[in-house]
Design a protein around this motif. Structure first.
Motif, PDB file in Angstrom:
ATOM      1  N   ASP A   1       0.821  -1.210   0.000  1.00 50.85           N
ATOM      2  CA  ASP A   1       0.000   0.000   0.000  1.00 50.85           C
ATOM      3  C   ASP A   1       0.858   1.264   0.000  1.00 50.85           C
ATOM      4  O   ASP A   1       0.528   2.256  -0.668  1.00 50.85           O
ATOM      5  CB  ASP A   1      -0.917   0.017   1.226  1.00 50.85           C
TER       6      ASP A   1
ATOM      7  N   ALA B   1       0.834   4.326  -2.745  1.00 47.38           N
ATOM      8  CA  ALA B   1       0.570   5.706  -2.342  1.00 47.38           C
ATOM      9  C   ALA B   1       1.652   6.656  -2.853  1.00 47.38           C
ATOM     10  O   ALA B   1       1.359   7.803  -3.217  1.00 47.38           O
ATOM     11  CB  ALA B   1       0.476   5.794  -0.814  1.00 47.38           C
TER      12      ALA B   1
ATOM     13  N   VAL C   1      -5.085  -2.259  -0.690  1.00 45.55           N
ATOM     14  CA  VAL C   1      -5.417  -1.811  -2.050  1.00 45.55           C
ATOM     15  C   VAL C   1      -5.443  -2.996  -2.998  1.00 45.55           C
ATOM     16  O   VAL C   1      -6.382  -3.170  -3.790  1.00 45.55           O
ATOM     17  CB  VAL C   1      -4.418  -0.743  -2.532  1.00 45.55           C
TER      18      VAL C   1
ATOM     19  N   HIS D   1      -4.341  12.059  -3.221  1.00 44.28           N
ATOM     20  CA  HIS D   1      -5.294  11.117  -3.803  1.00 44.28           C
ATOM     21  C   HIS D   1      -5.457   9.893  -2.906  1.00 44.28           C
ATOM     22  O   HIS D   1      -4.550   9.532  -2.162  1.00 44.28           O
ATOM     23  CB  HIS D   1      -4.826  10.642  -5.177  1.00 44.28           C
ATOM     24  N   PHE D   2      -6.615   9.240  -3.014  1.00 40.35           N
ATOM     25  CA  PHE D   2      -6.784   7.944  -2.369  1.00 40.35           C
ATOM     26  C   PHE D   2      -7.673   7.047  -3.222  1.00 40.35           C
ATOM     27  O   PHE D   2      -8.529   7.511  -3.974  1.00 40.35           O
ATOM     28  CB  PHE D   2      -7.345   8.081  -0.948  1.00 40.35           C
TER      29      PHE D   2
ATOM     30  N   ALA E   1     -10.917   7.393   3.219  1.00 37.45           N
ATOM     31  CA  ALA E   1     -10.294   8.268   4.212  1.00 37.45           C
ATOM     32  C   ALA E   1     -10.918   8.002   5.573  1.00 37.45           C
ATOM     33  O   ALA E   1     -12.148   8.056   5.714  1.00 37.45           O
ATOM     34  CB  ALA E   1     -10.487   9.734   3.824  1.00 37.45           C
TER      35      ALA E   1
ATOM     36  N   GLU F   1     -15.822   7.256   8.201  1.00 33.18           N
ATOM     37  CA  GLU F   1     -14.896   7.155   7.074  1.00 33.18           C
ATOM     38  C   GLU F   1     -15.615   7.504   5.775  1.00 33.18           C
ATOM     39  O   GLU F   1     -16.837   7.372   5.669  1.00 33.18           O
ATOM     40  CB  GLU F   1     -14.295   5.752   6.985  1.00 33.18           C
TER      41      GLU F   1
ATOM     42  N   LEU G   1      -5.468   8.605   4.744  1.00 32.81           N
ATOM     43  CA  LEU G   1      -5.895   8.190   3.409  1.00 32.81           C
ATOM     44  C   LEU G   1      -5.276   6.840   3.062  1.00 32.81           C
ATOM     45  O   LEU G   1      -4.049   6.682   3.105  1.00 32.81           O
ATOM     46  CB  LEU G   1      -5.468   9.227   2.363  1.00 32.81           C
ATOM     47  N   ASP G   2      -6.109   5.878   2.715  1.00 33.45           N
ATOM     48  CA  ASP G   2      -5.657   4.528   2.348  1.00 33.45           C
ATOM     49  C   ASP G   2      -4.729   3.917   3.390  1.00 33.45           C
ATOM     50  O   ASP G   2      -3.852   3.107   3.074  1.00 33.45           O
ATOM     51  CB  ASP G   2      -4.958   4.545   0.982  1.00 33.45           C
TER      52      ASP G   2
ATOM     53  N   GLN H   1      -2.306   5.253   4.860  1.00 36.52           N
ATOM     54  CA  GLN H   1      -0.907   5.634   4.667  1.00 36.52           C
ATOM     55  C   GLN H   1      -0.633   7.120   4.863  1.00 36.52           C
ATOM     56  O   GLN H   1       0.292   7.494   5.562  1.00 36.52           O
ATOM     57  CB  GLN H   1      -0.453   5.248   3.241  1.00 36.52           C
TER      58      GLN H   1
END
Length: 301
Positions: A121, A125, A149, A182-183, A187, A213, A271-272, A274
């Protein structure tokens, strides 16, 4: 090498240089297939000054940790499987002396059409902004832990993902954006935050410990569609959903934009899993902005 021609014993040109008026380079496939993105069938041709290089169908970046001792065997299996499938290409193996983003920029400048990230991940990212900016396709070969992901996209861990890459089943999916970041998945919002949705209404959990979320794809409590131009605000932890949607105790709000307001204390969005982003921040959706290779076990249609 001005004015010098070099040839193989059978007379085939390897390269020519002409200065100053006719600079050109004649190329052929090198000893290791895919090293420079030359045609896989070994044909020769000419790259003249000002012309584009041949396109790279696949380019691979192996993140730093993939070269650790515990992953070395799996890394070798991946390279062998790619060669067996005939989809090997230019590879960059990241080290402490070689920056991941710089290596990706180099591959994109050389005409990579599909960037395959061999990593996790965190690897994705790091390269996601460059992929979105260049509008190339993304593929993932997961190695090691932290693979949310890859799991959402249906990619199996290790060399098994190479077969999915070779089938090249593509989807255009939405991305979320929080500020300038970006994701893909979603989030995670700070506890007790207040969310202004679509500039029309606000949402705040009655339970201060309720999890909130914003989801694009991969939630276990919603059937999100990452190609519908919408995100979903998911609020969980109460005794029941406000609109009776989702799992018990969970409320789901389809949204296009969300403004996360600042609260007292050091609370950040993640986000994600990370990237950390400080509120206040506005979250929006980028419709079908990521071209990605997916597997049959993906968490969406």
């Amino acid at each position: 090498m001005c004015g010098e021609d070099r040839t193989t014993p059978d007379g085939e040109d390897l390269w020519r240089y002409r200065y100053p008026n006719d600079l050109r380079r004649t190329w052929r496939r090198p000893a290791r297939e895919g090293d420079h993105g030359w045609p896989a069938d070994g044909r020769t041709g000419t790259v003249r000054q000002g012309e584009e290089r041949p396109k790279l169908m696949y380019a691979y970046v192996f993140d730093t940790y993939v070269q650790d001792q515990k992953h070395r065997t799996e890394s070798a299996r991946i390279e062998t499987r790619l060669a067996t499938l005939g989809i090997q290409g230019r590879s960059e193996k990241i080290t402490i002396l070689k920056n991941l983003q710089d290596s990706v920029r180099t591959l994109l400048k050389r005409g990579a059409e599909t960037l395959i990230v061999v990593g996790n991940d965190q690897s994705v990212a790091k390269v996601l902004p460059l992929i979105v900016e260049s509008d190339v396709a993304l593929g993932i070969i997961p190695v090691g832990p932290d693979q949310r992901v890859a799991q959402a996209l249906g990619m199996p861990v290790g060399a098994a993902a190479c077969d999915i890459i070779s089938r090249r089943i593509m989807r255009r999916i939405d991305l979320g954006m929080a500020g300038g970041a970006h994701f893909i998945l979603g989030a995670e919002l700070p506890l007790g935050c207040r969310v202004l949705c679509d500039k029309q209404y606000s949402v705040e959990a009655m339970d201060p410990e309720a999890r909130m979320e914003i989801v694009n794809v991969g939630s276990s409590t919603t059937r999100s569609r990452p190609d519908d131009g919408r995100l979903e605000l998911v609020v969980g932890g109460g005794s029941g959903g406000w609109f009776g949607r989702g799992a018990s105790g969970t409320s789901v709000f389809p949204i296009s934009t969300a403004k996360i307001e600042r609260r007292a204390g050091d609370h950040r969005l993640v986000l994600d899993g990370q990237l950390n982003v400080n509120p206040p921040v506005t979250i929006s959706v980028l419709k079908k902005s990521l071209h990605v290779i997916v597997g049959p076990d993906r968490k969406f249609e």
